[in-house]
Design an enzyme around this catalytic site. Structure first.
Site, PDB file in Angstrom:
ATOM      1  N   GLN A  40     -14.564  10.076   6.219  1.00  0.00           N
ATOM      2  CA  GLN A  40     -15.067   8.979   5.408  1.00  0.00           C
ATOM      3  C   GLN A  40     -16.523   8.619   5.687  1.00  0.00           C
ATOM      4  O   GLN A  40     -17.176   7.993   4.854  1.00  0.00           O
ATOM      5  CB  GLN A  40     -14.184   7.741   5.609  1.00  0.00           C
ATOM      6  N   HIS A  60     -13.760  19.914  -3.667  1.00  0.00           N
ATOM      7  CA  HIS A  60     -14.599  20.970  -4.224  1.00  0.00           C
ATOM      8  C   HIS A  60     -13.866  21.778  -5.300  1.00  0.00           C
ATOM      9  O   HIS A  60     -14.494  22.234  -6.266  1.00  0.00           O
ATOM     10  CB  HIS A  60     -15.086  21.903  -3.116  1.00  0.00           C
ATOM     11  N   ASP A  73     -19.073  14.908   1.196  1.00  0.00           N
ATOM     12  CA  ASP A  73     -20.004  15.925   1.690  1.00  0.00           C
ATOM     13  C   ASP A  73     -21.130  15.315   2.526  1.00  0.00           C
ATOM     14  O   ASP A  73     -21.552  15.888   3.531  1.00  0.00           O
ATOM     15  CB  ASP A  73     -20.615  16.705   0.522  1.00  0.00           C
ATOM     16  N   ARG A  98     -13.500   2.205  17.172  1.00  0.00           N
ATOM     17  CA  ARG A  98     -12.473   3.196  16.871  1.00  0.00           C
ATOM     18  C   ARG A  98     -13.018   4.181  15.833  1.00  0.00           C
ATOM     19  O   ARG A  98     -13.406   3.785  14.734  1.00  0.00           O
ATOM     20  CB  ARG A  98     -11.212   2.514  16.332  1.00  0.00           C
ATOM     21  N   HIS A 143      -7.072  11.812  11.533  1.00  0.00           N
ATOM     22  CA  HIS A 143      -7.130  10.821  10.458  1.00  0.00           C
ATOM     23  C   HIS A 143      -7.200  11.566   9.126  1.00  0.00           C
ATOM     24  O   HIS A 143      -8.193  11.511   8.403  1.00  0.00           O
ATOM     25  CB  HIS A 143      -8.339   9.896  10.639  1.00  0.00           C
ATOM     26  N   ASN A 187      -3.198   8.801  12.732  1.00  0.00           N
ATOM     27  CA  ASN A 187      -3.423   7.595  11.964  1.00  0.00           C
ATOM     28  C   ASN A 187      -2.495   7.545  10.753  1.00  0.00           C
ATOM     29  O   ASN A 187      -2.456   8.475   9.950  1.00  0.00           O
ATOM     30  CB  ASN A 187      -4.872   7.532  11.465  1.00  0.00           C
ATOM     31  N   GLU A 188      -1.741   6.491  10.636  1.00  0.00           N
ATOM     32  CA  GLU A 188      -0.884   6.225   9.480  1.00  0.00           C
ATOM     33  C   GLU A 188      -0.084   7.457   9.040  1.00  0.00           C
ATOM     34  O   GLU A 188      -0.288   7.997   7.951  1.00  0.00           O
ATOM     35  CB  GLU A 188      -1.717   5.691   8.318  1.00  0.00           C
ATOM     36  N   ASN A 328      -1.760  -0.873  11.758  1.00  0.00           N
ATOM     37  CA  ASN A 328      -2.659  -0.983  10.611  1.00  0.00           C
ATOM     38  C   ASN A 328      -1.962  -1.806   9.537  1.00  0.00           C
ATOM     39  O   ASN A 328      -0.870  -1.438   9.080  1.00  0.00           O
ATOM     40  CB  ASN A 328      -2.995   0.397  10.032  1.00  0.00           C
ATOM     41  N   TYR A 330      -2.626  -4.483   5.959  1.00  0.00           N
ATOM     42  CA  TYR A 330      -3.533  -5.074   4.977  1.00  0.00           C
ATOM     43  C   TYR A 330      -2.870  -6.111   4.074  1.00  0.00           C
ATOM     44  O   TYR A 330      -3.517  -7.065   3.657  1.00  0.00           O
ATOM     45  CB  TYR A 330      -4.134  -3.981   4.090  1.00  0.00           C
ATOM     46  N   GLU A 394      -6.297  -1.589  12.327  1.00  0.00           N
ATOM     47  CA  GLU A 394      -6.996  -1.696  11.046  1.00  0.00           C
ATOM     48  C   GLU A 394      -6.553  -2.964  10.336  1.00  0.00           C
ATOM     49  O   GLU A 394      -5.361  -3.274  10.284  1.00  0.00           O
ATOM     50  CB  GLU A 394      -6.718  -0.508  10.119  1.00  0.00           C
TER      51      GLU A 394
END
Length: 488
Positions: A40, A60, A73, A98, A143, A187-188, A328, A330, A394
């Protein structure tokens, strides 16, 4: 009258339960951090020997799958600008940062006999820069950016991934473990499972619940094997801590006076949070999850359940493989029985999800603001798993990238407030909080439409200029003072 008024005030104060005493200070030693992830933010997708991962391949070969045909990219160009990011973390006074390691930057194909020294050097430079600024690195091994070569072998639905991941972890412990004391294996994992089941993320497969549960099963076994590898070869010398970041909404009964809705909410939480928590804290999948998946598989005429079974030896290896609970979170939902199923959630659990119309909604439709859900989730974890130490790894808010991000401040403030409630009213053992994210970044299938950062990144600028937002200053004040200037 004044004396009578004073007497009334004294009586009222006397009868307030101690559990409702208002505290805005975080406990001594409470840890504050911020999160990012390699694909990311890093960019440099094919520089210095890095190999192709599943996101490189997808964006791509099928750019239309991502909003605006965006890709990572370049992203935030953090591969080249990591010192700027560390300086931002330093100015926030963070206790830890992190970040995740790109597997293909360490080993281009994912195989450990083909290491990339330049990739190892990069992460050593990043870690050293953090430590030089008194920031602890919290490293996520995986991740979501699996090496494409390993995906071609089947990826997370192939049991051989347990061994590949373990060998990868051994390289990370060997190269960075003397300086890294906080590790997240995966992660998750639930979101990784969705990538195999319903065209959610790279590798963008549609293997339905067969792939969904198999990917989860193999990730759990991989996590447990890495945990024991650390215990056997590294823990005595390196003295670090390991966990797995478990994600999920919290489910609350649509009708709190309904026994059925209460049972449905508990079942939903066992499928959502319990899927990966139960095996680690109790040794196996929760009985209610086993019952419902097995029954659905039988109804479909399958010869076996889509939810795999652990052997006795695997159960022994799984239980206790987390030194802290990495959460994590939200958003939350209301649940009841019915057929109005949201495809984001598991149909095997047989529940319908709803939202209260009074709950604020972010620019991301799935991110609905329900701070009380975090409070209740922390209590649920305490009661289910014997009050483990919890680090919220998170938590964050999506908007359109504005600098004066007052809604993000309100979100963070309300969720930190719920954290304090869980700590002081319910004695939940919460030891840390991590804001997602330090900087705006590539948000997977949504490209650059949604912004989670406390720092704005101009993705139209080749220099990727960073500008702190209002939430950055707010969070800095909280971290610096160890106090939330709001009462619940």
């Amino acid at each position: 009258m004044r004396n009578l008024h004073n007497l009334i005030v004294i009586v009222i104060i006397t009868i307030i339960p101690k559990s409702l005493t208002i505290k805005s200070e975080f406990p001594d030693g409470f840890l504050f951090g911020a999160s990012t992830a390699s694909y990311q933010i890093e960019g440099a997708w094919n520089e210095d020997g890095k190999g192709e991962n599943i996101w490189d391949k997808m964006v791509h070969s099928r750019p239309e799958l991502v909003k605006d045909s965006a890709n990572g990219d370049v992203a935030c160009d953090s591969y080249h600008k990591y010192k700027e990011d560390v300086a931002l973390a330093k100015d926030l006074n963070l206790n830890f940062y992190r970040f995740s390691i790109s597997w293909t930057r360490i080993a281009p194909t994912g195989e450990m006999h083909k290491l990339n020294p330049k990739g190892i050097d990069y992460y050593n430079r990043l870690i050293d820069e953090l430590l030089a600024n008194n920031i602890e690195p919290m490293v996520t091994m995986y991740h979501w950016d699996l090496p494409q070569y390993l995906q071609d072998l089947g990826g997370w639905v192939n049991p051989i991934m347990v061994d590949y991941f373990t060998e990868y972890a051994k390289v990370l412990f060997s190269n960075f473990g003397d300086k890294v004391k906080w590790w997240i294996t995966l992660n998750e994992p639930k979101e990784t499972c969705r990538a195999y089941s319903n065209h959610s993320y790279a590798p963008y497969l549609n293997l339905n619940n067969t792939g969904y549960y198999m990917a989860g099963h193999i990730q759990l076994l991989a996590h447990s094997k890495v945990y024991h590898l650390y215990n056997e070869l590294f823990r005595d010398k390196q003295k670090g801590k390991i966990s797995i970041s478990i994600s999920g909404a919290f489910y609350m009964p649509k009708n709190e006076s309904s026994v059925d809705d209460m049972e449905i909410a508990d079942r939903a939480n066992n499928f959502e949070i319990g899927w990966f928590s139960h095996p680690i804290y109790k040794g196996d999948y929760s009985p209610i999850m086993r019952k419902f998946v097995d029954r659905k598989s039988k109804e479909e005429g399958r010869p076996w359940s889509t939810l795999p079974t652990f052997t006795d030896e695997e159960i022994k290896l799984l239980i206790g493989t987390a030194d802290f609970y990495a959460l994590n979170h939200y958003s939350s939902r209301l649940v009841t029985s019915g057929s109005e199923l949201d495809p984001s959630f598991n149909s095997d659990a047989e529940y319908s999800t709803f939202v209260d119309e009074s709950w604020p909604v972010s620019i991301a439709p799935w991110l609905i603001v329900v701070p009380e859900g975090l409070h209740k989730l922390l209590v649920w974890i305490k009661n289910q798993y014997n009050n483990p130490p919890v680090i919220i790894t998170e938590n964050g808010y999506a908007d359109d990238g504005r600098i004066n991000d007052l809604e993000r401040i309100d979100y963070i403030k309300s969720y930190l407030n719920s954290t304090l409630k869980a700590i002081y009213q319910n004695k939940c053992n919460v030891i840390g909080y991590t804001c997602w994210s330090l900087i705006d970044n590539f948000e997977w299938m949504d490209g650059y439409r949604y912004h989670f950062g406390m720092v704005h990144v101009d993705f139209n600028d080749p220099l990727r200029q960073r500008v702190p937002k209002a939430s950055y200053q707010f969070y800095k004040n909280v971290v610096t003072n160890g106090k939330l200037d709001v009462q619940y």
